[in-house]
Scaffold this motif. Structure first.
Motif, short mmCIF file in Angstrom:
data_model
loop_
_atom_site.label_atom_id
_atom_site.label_comp_id
_atom_site.label_asym_id
_atom_site.label_seq_id
_atom_site.Cartn_x
_atom_site.Cartn_y
_atom_site.Cartn_z
N ASN A 82 0.82 -1.21 0.00
CA ASN A 82 0.00 0.00 0.00
C ASN A 82 0.86 1.27 0.00
O ASN A 82 0.40 2.33 -0.36
CB ASN A 82 -0.98 0.00 1.18
N LEU A 83 2.13 1.13 0.42
CA LEU A 83 3.02 2.30 0.42
C LEU A 83 3.88 2.35 -0.83
O LEU A 83 3.99 3.38 -1.49
CB LEU A 83 3.92 2.28 1.66
N ALA A 84 4.53 1.20 -1.14
CA ALA A 84 5.38 1.15 -2.32
C ALA A 84 4.49 0.98 -3.54
O ALA A 84 4.43 -0.09 -4.14
CB ALA A 84 6.39 0.01 -2.20
N ASN A 85 3.80 2.03 -3.88
CA ASN A 85 2.73 1.98 -4.86
C ASN A 85 2.67 3.37 -5.51
O ASN A 85 2.89 4.35 -4.81
CB ASN A 85 1.43 1.69 -4.07
N PRO A 86 2.41 3.44 -6.81
CA PRO A 86 2.34 4.79 -7.40
C PRO A 86 1.25 5.65 -6.76
O PRO A 86 1.39 6.87 -6.72
CB PRO A 86 2.04 4.52 -8.88
N ASP A 87 0.20 5.00 -6.26
CA ASP A 87 -0.85 5.76 -5.57
C ASP A 87 -0.86 5.34 -4.10
O ASP A 87 -1.62 4.44 -3.72
CB ASP A 87 -2.23 5.47 -6.18
N PRO A 88 -0.02 5.97 -3.27
CA PRO A 88 0.11 5.49 -1.89
C PRO A 88 -1.21 5.58 -1.13
O PRO A 88 -1.86 6.62 -1.16
CB PRO A 88 1.17 6.39 -1.28
N LEU A 89 -1.61 4.48 -0.49
CA LEU A 89 -2.82 4.40 0.32
C LEU A 89 -4.05 4.81 -0.46
O LEU A 89 -4.99 5.37 0.08
CB LEU A 89 -2.68 5.28 1.58
N ALA A 128 7.18 5.92 -13.36
CA ALA A 128 7.19 5.99 -11.90
C ALA A 128 6.39 4.84 -11.32
O ALA A 128 6.80 4.20 -10.34
CB ALA A 128 6.63 7.32 -11.43
N ALA A 129 5.24 4.54 -11.95
CA ALA A 129 4.40 3.45 -11.47
C ALA A 129 5.16 2.14 -11.53
O ALA A 129 5.21 1.37 -10.56
CB ALA A 129 3.12 3.37 -12.31
N ILE A 139 -4.35 7.12 -2.67
CA ILE A 139 -4.45 8.53 -3.07
C ILE A 139 -3.67 8.72 -4.36
O ILE A 139 -2.49 8.33 -4.44
CB ILE A 139 -3.90 9.44 -1.95
N ARG A 140 -4.32 9.30 -5.37
CA ARG A 140 -3.71 9.40 -6.69
C ARG A 140 -2.36 10.10 -6.62
O ARG A 140 -2.26 11.23 -6.16
CB ARG A 140 -4.64 10.18 -7.63
N GLY A 141 -1.33 9.45 -7.08
CA GLY A 141 -0.02 10.06 -7.10
C GLY A 141 0.11 11.01 -8.27
O GLY A 141 0.91 11.94 -8.22
N GLY A 142 -0.66 10.76 -9.33
CA GLY A 142 -0.67 11.68 -10.45
C GLY A 142 0.50 11.54 -11.39
O GLY A 142 0.67 12.34 -12.30
N PRO A 197 -4.66 11.28 5.33
CA PRO A 197 -4.51 12.74 5.32
C PRO A 197 -3.05 13.17 5.26
O PRO A 197 -2.73 14.20 4.65
CB PRO A 197 -5.13 13.16 6.65
N VAL A 198 -2.16 12.36 5.88
CA VAL A 198 -0.74 12.72 5.84
C VAL A 198 -0.26 12.76 4.40
O VAL A 198 0.41 13.70 3.97
CB VAL A 198 0.10 11.73 6.67
N VAL A 199 -0.66 11.74 3.63
CA VAL A 199 -0.25 11.70 2.22
C VAL A 199 -0.93 12.85 1.46
O VAL A 199 -0.31 13.56 0.68
CB VAL A 199 -0.63 10.35 1.59
N ALA A 200 -2.24 13.03 1.74
CA ALA A 200 -3.01 14.04 1.01
C ALA A 200 -2.46 15.44 1.25
O ALA A 200 -2.56 16.30 0.39
CB ALA A 200 -4.48 13.97 1.42
N HIS A 201 -1.84 15.65 2.41
CA HIS A 201 -1.29 16.97 2.70
C HIS A 201 0.18 17.07 2.36
O HIS A 201 0.88 17.95 2.83
CB HIS A 201 -1.51 17.33 4.17
N GLY A 202 0.65 16.10 1.58
CA GLY A 202 2.03 16.22 1.11
C GLY A 202 3.06 15.65 2.06
O GLY A 202 4.25 15.94 1.94
N GLY A 203 2.63 14.83 3.01
CA GLY A 203 3.58 14.27 3.97
C GLY A 203 4.45 13.17 3.38
O GLY A 203 5.46 12.80 3.96
#
Lengths: 281, 312
Positions: free
Chosen positions: B128-135, B145-146, B137-140, B216-222
């Protein structure tokens, strides 16, 4: 809420600190000095050993005329390792299953009506628990050593030496898995008149089966490693060849053997995971 | 209600129909066949090691072993009250107590070392972390990269399986031949093997932890590391520690024999007694090892229960 969070974080910190302090104390007791790892003498030899990992041998480093080709010989010893592991598991799984069955109370009939039977079952229960604990508390290699000193080296003795602790471990984990699963289906069967055994076999066992199968696969993997280790006390598995190669500093051959073992372990892991997925759906 | 109206008539025909429509898996069938074939082959292919001992020789060996099994002073005096002083001497002058301590130390140092490295590597293996879309959330970022993130997760997992496939005892032997008779060799041998297991178990825990607080951590750029350190790790802390103690327990078991390679721990005393044909001492130390393992099991079970019930 805030206080609870703080307490939680506090005890986390305490746990980590405790483990770290214990580890440092143990390191000091053992006389572990990180500087020794990076001393010039060790670095050279270690470098030689680990750089051989990138070019595993495909043929003997010192070919002897007339010997079996290297890869063929390596593959044969890998198969012998697998065979030894399968034999040990073939003895350990039935013994472990039987022990865990006796060590579990899930299949007992209603004991309020059978006093004497209850006493007998309880005695059986404690005896099998004690046997389990004793069997697994002695490491398989020590069982092997005991057998070798008592009767002498033979493959039967080695297989039994592995099977004894393995049945203890399997029995322990099997009975834990039987305890962990929800009892609703079993109780539903009992409430419509099924006996203890039937409710156990059709209500509880099918639920625990995926876990039991995947643990058995993990144990088969452990048996492979143990089989390799038994090469060091004379059974001709892949460990025996590792030891011979190491005596002659043939590091590249060693890495070939290690990679073969890895391939077999990976194959078994993949197979076990696939079976688990099918059983769960 | 329509459903109830079309419910099939119970009877033999229905039973046969149910039987036909039962779930069937080619994989399970193949596995069962392969398992049986493997068993037959393992039994039928003959001895792996050909023993040259005859039955009489085995019997003689066994007699000699059993005769020397009772502790030496008891054998001479026939009085079991001589057992206790003998046992105390083995623990003290015989270095039994010291070996017990060192066995525990070996296991603890190795388990801690493997835990630290597993914590460092496991975010790379958690899918779920080592993923282009972590958790989720779209990595974009697409394409390369994927593929890169999938490769990271695959490689870390393969690395875990590889270190796990190396048996501790074989690793210990190889490391001693490289590093010399140094406790480091045994600690590293235990640590490398357990690193693979703890890493894999930890990655599983990370994947199964509810991602609520971490998203939220990922969504806020963490970032992935931020989500792992600030949300996933604290939430799964107890389960990680449970696994740590479970591995510590197996480390203790393994540490009792690693001394057979010639440095510290109980195994050394056992092989030493064996080569001196002091079978009474050998069995004494083997049983001491059993006690250590049981004590380790008990301690770890207590800690794990405490972690499960008191602090979740």
């Amino acid at each position: 809420m805030n206080g609870a969070l703080q307490r939680c974080a506090g005890s986390r910190r305490a746990t980590l600190l405790g483990i770290a302090l214990a580890a440092l104390l143990c390191g000091w007791l053992l006389g572990l000095d990180p500087r020794r790892l990076f001393a010039d003498g060790t670095l050279g030899l270690a470098g030689e050993f680990f750089s051989a990992a990138f070019r595993p041998a495909l043929s003997y480093e010192d070919p002897v005329p007339g010997a079996q080709p290297f890869l063929l010989a390596a593959l044969r010893s890998l198969l012998d390792t697998l065979r030894f592991a399968v034999l040990a598991m073939a003895v350990a799984v039935p013994c472990g299953a039987l022990l865990s069955f006796f060590a579990s109370s899930a299949w007992w009939p209603d004991l309020r009506r059978h006093r004497a039977l209850g006493l007998a079952l309880r005695a059986l229960h404690s005896t099998s628990r004690a046997a389990m604990a004793f069997a697994r508390s002695i490491h398989e290699l020590l069982w092997g050593l005991l057998f070798i000193t008592a009767i002498g080296l033979s493959s039967e003795a080695a297989v039994i030496a592995v099977a004894i602790p393995y049945s203890g471990i399997l029995a322990k984990i099997y009975s834990e898995m039987l305890e962990e699963h929800a009892r609703d289906a079993q109780e539903a069967l009992r409430s419509i008149g099924a006996g203890g055994l039937a409710a156990f076999a059709f209500g509880l066992l099918p639920r625990a089966l995926p876990d039991i199968v995947s643990y058995t696969f993990y144990r088969l993997e452990c048996a492979l490693r143990t089989a390799a280790v038994f090469g060091f006390i004379g059974i001709e598995t892949i460990g025996y060849r590792i030891r011979l190669a190491s005596d002659e500093f043939h590091y590249r051959e060693i890495w070939t053997y290690l990679y073969l073992l890895f391939a077999l372990v990976a194959l078994i892991e993949w197979w076990g995971a696939a079976i688990r997925r099918r059983l769960k759906t | 209600m329509e459903h109830a109206a079309t419910a099939p008539e119970p009877g033999p025909a229905r039973v046969a129909e149910l039987r036909r429509s039962r779930p069937r898996s080619p994989l399970l069938r193949f596995s069962a066949l392969a398992g049986v074939a493997l068993l037959v082959w393992a039994w039928a292919a003959g001895d792996i090691y050909e023993s040259h001992l005859t039955a009489e020789q085995k019997g003689a060996n066994l007699d000699r072993f059993l005769a020397k099994l009772t502790p030496a002073p008891v054998r001479e005096s026939g009085d079991w009250s001589d057992f206790a002083p003998w046992a105390v001497r083995l623990l003290g002058e015989g270095r039994g107590a010291e070996a017990v301590l060192l066995t525990f130390a070996l296991a603890t140092a190795a388990a801690a070392l493997s835990g630290v490295f597993a914590l460092i590597f496991l975010p790379g293996a958690a899918r779920n972390l080592a993923n282009p879309d972590p958790l989720g959330i779209r990595g974009g970022r697409g394409g390369l990269a994927a593929a890169g993130w999938h490769a990271v997760s695959r490689c870390t997992r393969a690395f875990f399986v590889f270190t796990r496939s190396l048996p501790e005892y074989v690793l210990g032997f190889l490391l001693i031949s490289v590093l010399g008779p140094d406790p480091w060799a045994l600690v590293l041998a235990l640590a490398v093997h357990n690193f693979g297991i703890l890493g894999r178990l930890g990655a599983g825990v990370g994947e199964n932890t509810p991602p609520g607080p971490a998203r939220p951590v990922v969504a806020h750029g963490g970032g992935r590391l931020g989500a792992y350190l600030s949300a996933l790790l604290p939430a799964s802390f107890n389960r990680m520690v449970v696994y740590f103690f479970y591995r510590w327990e197996t480390c203790v078991r393994e540490a009792t024999v690693l001394g057979m390679l010639g440095v510290v721990s109980l195994g050394y005393l056992i092989t030493d007694a064996k080569s001196g044909r002091a079978f009474d001492q050998m069995v004494f130390f083997v049983l001491l090892g059993a006690l250590i393992v049981l004590a380790g099991d008990l301690l770890s079970a207590l800690v794990r229960r405490w972690l499960r019930y008191e602090r979740t």
